[in-house]
Design a protein around this motif. Structure first.
Motif, mmCIF file in Angstrom:
data_model
loop_
_atom_site.group_PDB
_atom_site.id
_atom_site.type_symbol
_atom_site.label_atom_id
_atom_site.label_comp_id
_atom_site.label_asym_id
_atom_site.label_seq_id
_atom_site.Cartn_x
_atom_site.Cartn_y
_atom_site.Cartn_z
ATOM 1 N N GLY A 12 0.816 -1.213 0.000
ATOM 2 C CA GLY A 12 0.000 0.000 0.000
ATOM 3 C C GLY A 12 0.844 1.255 0.000
ATOM 4 N N GLU A 13 1.936 1.249 0.769
ATOM 5 C CA GLU A 13 2.838 2.402 0.803
ATOM 6 C C GLU A 13 3.460 2.638 -0.571
ATOM 7 N N ALA A 14 3.880 1.562 -1.231
ATOM 8 C CA ALA A 14 4.488 1.694 -2.555
ATOM 9 C C ALA A 14 3.461 2.179 -3.579
ATOM 10 N N MET A 15 2.242 1.695 -3.480
ATOM 11 C CA MET A 15 1.194 2.136 -4.409
ATOM 12 C C MET A 15 0.880 3.615 -4.205
ATOM 13 N N ALA A 16 0.840 4.063 -2.959
ATOM 14 C CA ALA A 16 0.603 5.486 -2.680
ATOM 15 C C ALA A 16 1.753 6.336 -3.218
ATOM 16 N N ALA A 17 2.979 5.846 -3.067
ATOM 17 C CA ALA A 17 4.144 6.573 -3.585
ATOM 18 C C ALA A 17 4.093 6.647 -5.108
ATOM 19 N N ARG A 18 3.721 5.526 -5.757
ATOM 20 C CA ARG A 18 3.583 5.509 -7.218
ATOM 21 C C ARG A 18 2.547 6.526 -7.676
ATOM 22 N N ASP A 19 1.411 6.563 -6.990
ATOM 23 C CA ASP A 19 0.342 7.478 -7.375
ATOM 24 C C ASP A 19 0.749 8.938 -7.170
ATOM 25 N N ALA A 20 1.451 9.211 -6.075
ATOM 26 C CA ALA A 20 1.919 10.584 -5.820
ATOM 27 C C ALA A 20 2.930 11.010 -6.875
ATOM 28 N N LEU A 21 3.845 10.103 -7.225
ATOM 29 C CA LEU A 21 4.833 10.417 -8.256
ATOM 30 C C LEU A 21 4.163 10.616 -9.611
ATOM 31 N N ALA A 22 3.210 9.776 -9.945
ATOM 32 C CA ALA A 22 2.488 9.923 -11.216
ATOM 33 C C ALA A 22 1.764 11.265 -11.282
ATOM 34 N N SER A 23 1.158 11.670 -10.176
ATOM 35 C CA SER A 23 0.469 12.973 -10.137
ATOM 36 C C SER A 23 1.446 14.121 -10.327
ATOM 37 N N ALA A 24 2.581 14.051 -9.653
ATOM 38 C CA ALA A 24 3.579 15.112 -9.778
ATOM 39 C C ALA A 24 4.142 15.168 -11.197
ATOM 40 N N LEU A 25 4.395 14.011 -11.777
ATOM 41 C CA LEU A 25 4.891 13.986 -13.155
ATOM 42 C C LEU A 25 3.852 14.534 -14.120
ATOM 43 N N THR A 26 2.602 14.173 -13.923
ATOM 44 C CA THR A 26 1.530 14.685 -14.780
ATOM 45 C C THR A 26 1.455 16.203 -14.674
ATOM 46 N N ALA A 27 1.569 16.740 -13.480
ATOM 47 C CA ALA A 27 1.546 18.193 -13.285
ATOM 48 C C ALA A 27 2.714 18.868 -14.004
ATOM 49 N N ALA A 28 3.824 18.145 -14.158
ATOM 50 C CA ALA A 28 4.992 18.683 -14.859
ATOM 51 C C ALA A 28 4.930 18.391 -16.356
ATOM 52 N N GLY A 29 3.836 17.758 -16.809
ATOM 53 C CA GLY A 29 3.676 17.466 -18.226
ATOM 54 C C GLY A 29 4.421 16.228 -18.683
ATOM 55 N N ILE A 30 4.709 15.318 -17.761
ATOM 56 C CA ILE A 30 5.488 14.121 -18.076
ATOM 57 C C ILE A 30 4.655 12.890 -17.758
ATOM 58 N N GLN A 31 4.691 11.916 -18.670
ATOM 59 C CA GLN A 31 4.007 10.651 -18.418
ATOM 60 C C GLN A 31 4.965 9.510 -18.713
ATOM 61 N N LEU A 32 5.230 8.697 -17.701
ATOM 62 C CA LEU A 32 6.017 7.486 -17.916
ATOM 63 C C LEU A 32 5.053 6.389 -18.356
#
Length: 73
Positions: A12-32
């Motif tokens: 759960g901690e790793a999934m939350a970290a993944r989601d937070a990173l994905a949100s931050a990347l999306t805000a920066a215009g980046i999608q992995l």
């Protein structure tokens, strides 16, 4: 039963970290293209891994630029 809870908590901690990173990347215009969570415990390893996958050179440059802008603040 405690081991199951510990593994679930780690996952759960790793999934939350993944989601937070994905949100931050999306805000920066980046999608992995392939962010995922993988189990790292082959016994009692204390974590799960956020797997970032692979990305193209332009995406890697965009990520580097975004990190550079953040570090400059």
């Amino acid at each position: 039963m405690k081991k199951r809870t510990d593994h679930a908590d780690r996952l759960g901690e790793a999934m939350a970290a993944r989601d937070a990173l994905a949100s931050a990347l999306t805000a920066a215009g980046i999608q992995l293209p392939a962010m995922d969570v993988r189990r790292a415990w082959a016994g009692e390893a204390p974590y799960a891994l956020v797997h970032l996958g692979v990305c193209s050179a332009p995406v890697a440059h965009a990520l580097a630029e975004a990190l550079g802008r953040g570090a400059a603040r």
